[in-house]
Design a protein around this motif. Structure first.
Motif, short mmCIF file in Angstrom:
data_model
loop_
_atom_site.label_atom_id
_atom_site.label_comp_id
_atom_site.label_asym_id
_atom_site.label_seq_id
_atom_site.Cartn_x
_atom_site.Cartn_y
_atom_site.Cartn_z
N LEU A 3 0.85 -1.18 0.00
CA LEU A 3 0.00 0.00 0.00
C LEU A 3 0.89 1.23 0.00
O LEU A 3 1.68 1.43 0.92
CB LEU A 3 -0.91 0.00 1.23
CG LEU A 3 -1.76 1.26 1.44
CD1 LEU A 3 -2.70 1.49 0.26
CD2 LEU A 3 -2.53 1.18 2.75
N LEU A 20 -0.40 11.04 6.50
CA LEU A 20 -1.45 10.50 7.37
C LEU A 20 -2.12 11.64 8.12
O LEU A 20 -1.45 12.61 8.44
CB LEU A 20 -0.87 9.51 8.39
CG LEU A 20 -0.30 8.19 7.86
CD1 LEU A 20 0.28 7.38 9.03
CD2 LEU A 20 -1.33 7.37 7.11
N LEU A 24 -6.79 6.23 2.36
CA LEU A 24 -6.36 4.86 2.19
C LEU A 24 -6.10 4.16 3.51
O LEU A 24 -6.27 2.94 3.62
CB LEU A 24 -5.09 4.81 1.33
CG LEU A 24 -5.21 5.40 -0.08
CD1 LEU A 24 -3.86 5.42 -0.77
CD2 LEU A 24 -6.23 4.61 -0.90
N LYS A 25 -5.66 4.93 4.50
CA LYS A 25 -5.35 4.35 5.81
C LYS A 25 -5.27 5.48 6.83
O LYS A 25 -4.59 6.48 6.58
CB LYS A 25 -4.04 3.57 5.76
CG LYS A 25 -3.76 2.71 6.98
CD LYS A 25 -2.56 1.82 6.74
CE LYS A 25 -2.31 0.89 7.94
NZ LYS A 25 -3.42 -0.06 8.18
N GLN A 26 -5.93 5.29 7.97
CA GLN A 26 -5.92 6.37 8.97
C GLN A 26 -4.61 6.41 9.75
O GLN A 26 -4.05 7.48 9.98
CB GLN A 26 -7.08 6.20 9.96
CG GLN A 26 -7.20 7.37 10.93
CD GLN A 26 -8.10 7.06 12.12
OE1 GLN A 26 -7.85 6.11 12.87
NE2 GLN A 26 -9.15 7.86 12.28
N ARG A 27 -4.12 5.24 10.16
CA ARG A 27 -2.94 5.23 11.01
C ARG A 27 -2.11 3.98 10.79
O ARG A 27 -2.60 2.97 10.28
CB ARG A 27 -3.33 5.37 12.49
CG ARG A 27 -4.15 4.23 13.06
CD ARG A 27 -4.62 4.57 14.48
NE ARG A 27 -5.19 3.44 15.19
CZ ARG A 27 -6.48 3.17 15.28
NH1 ARG A 27 -7.36 3.95 14.67
NH2 ARG A 27 -6.92 2.12 15.96
N VAL A 28 -0.84 4.07 11.21
CA VAL A 28 0.10 2.95 11.17
C VAL A 28 0.65 2.79 12.57
O VAL A 28 1.35 3.68 13.07
CB VAL A 28 1.24 3.21 10.17
CG1 VAL A 28 2.25 2.06 10.20
CG2 VAL A 28 0.70 3.40 8.76
N GLU A 192 2.96 -2.85 13.32
CA GLU A 192 2.58 -2.39 11.99
C GLU A 192 3.57 -1.30 11.60
O GLU A 192 3.82 -0.38 12.40
CB GLU A 192 1.16 -1.84 12.05
CG GLU A 192 0.56 -1.47 10.72
CD GLU A 192 -0.88 -1.02 10.85
OE1 GLU A 192 -1.67 -1.30 9.95
OE2 GLU A 192 -1.21 -0.37 11.88
N VAL A 216 3.19 1.36 3.28
CA VAL A 216 2.83 0.52 4.42
C VAL A 216 3.36 -0.88 4.14
O VAL A 216 3.08 -1.48 3.09
CB VAL A 216 1.31 0.51 4.64
CG1 VAL A 216 0.95 -0.37 5.84
CG2 VAL A 216 0.78 1.93 4.84
#
Length: 285
Positions: A3, A20, A24-28, A192, A216
């Protein structure tokens, strides 16, 4: 397939590349906000680039500069100049207010200002803790020099050394200079992870990741470069539960962030001593 999150350019008095949160993604891991600030120059005798006092709840801000300097002031009474290589960690908890301004010498000497600003979401059990502030100068941040790479261990443990920076949940944050024709496979079980390309040509598992993009990582990912690169590896143990974001507020419920917005508008936060200008809650819609 990896990703890959592209940057979104934002203007906040200077240009930032925002990775961020993303659609596509809120958090890692705990990282819920990642901005690459600058590089920027600021005219002498002005306030361009100053970020007036504003509030936070439910998160910890992490400020890390490549070049230049910034002056942090907060409602707890801390006044701290941030220099390259140092870590500023401000835990907002149930509420804190701070400002970030450019020192006069940075303007007068036309110094380039560049760095990474991140937020760590707090675990739900401590999101309402009392606010706190900690500064870690560059000379206490451990570094590791290997044949194909050098690493600043900003947060967490890697390559046999441990950063002194204390976070509310297990977190990894590394500044990596990867040499030409080299590769690196991160190994942080249960975490993650993502890698941000500050500069250089980079692939992850053979897939190209452009400069200023965040990739990611899957398990057993291999990061490689032909001509060398500077990378930020970030992540940690995933946090349980949802997180909601309203402006500068992060919380485990919509009600908490909405209440924080009303509290700011109604003058319910302690302010930074000696400062009178502040950023109003943005209007939506």
């Amino acid at each position: 397939m990896t990703l890959i999150i592209p940057p979104r350019t934002q203007e906040i008095g200077f240009t930032v590349k925002r990775l961020l949160p993303s659609r596509l993604k809120q958090r890692v891991g705990p990282f819920i906000f990642v901005d690459h600030m600058g590089p920027a120059h600021f005219e002498a005798g002005t306030t361009a680039g100053d970020v007036r006092q504003h509030p936070h709840i439910g998160l910890a801000t992490v400020t890390y500069l490549f070049t230049g300097a910034m002056m942090h002031r907060d409602s707890l009474g801390f006044n701290q100049r941030v220099e390259p290589g140092a870590i500023n960690l401000m835990t907002a908890g149930n509420g804190i207010v701070h400002s970030e301004r450019l020192p006069e010498d940075v303007r007068e000497q036309d110094k380039t200002v560049e760095g990474i600003q991140t937020w760590l979401a707090l675990p739900t059990e401590v999101e309402d803790c009392e606010p706190s502030f900690a500064h870690y100068p560059a000379d206490v941040i451990p570094s590791v020099n290997l044949p194909t790479m050098s690493v600043e261990v900003l947060i967490g443990e890697a390559f046999g050394v441990t950063s002194p920076v204390k976070t509310a949940s297990p977190t990894t944050y590394l500044d990596i200079a990867l040499g030409a024709d080299s590769q690196y496979s991160p190994d942080f079980p249960g975490q993650e992870l993502a890698v941000y390309v500050v500069f250089g040509n980079v692939t992850v598992n053979g897939e190209e990741v452009s400069e200023f993009h965040l990739a990611v990582l899957d398990e057993n990912a291999t990061i490689a470069t032909v001509s060398g690169a500077r990378l930020m590896l970030l992540g940690g143990e995933p946090l349980a539960g949802e997180r909601f974001i309203l402006w500068n507020f992060v919380a485990s419920s919509r009600e908490k962030v909405r209440a924080a917005g009303e509290r700011w508008t109604n003058g319910g936060f302690a302010m930074v001593a000696g400062e009178t200008d502040w950023i109003p809650l943005p209007t939506v819609g």
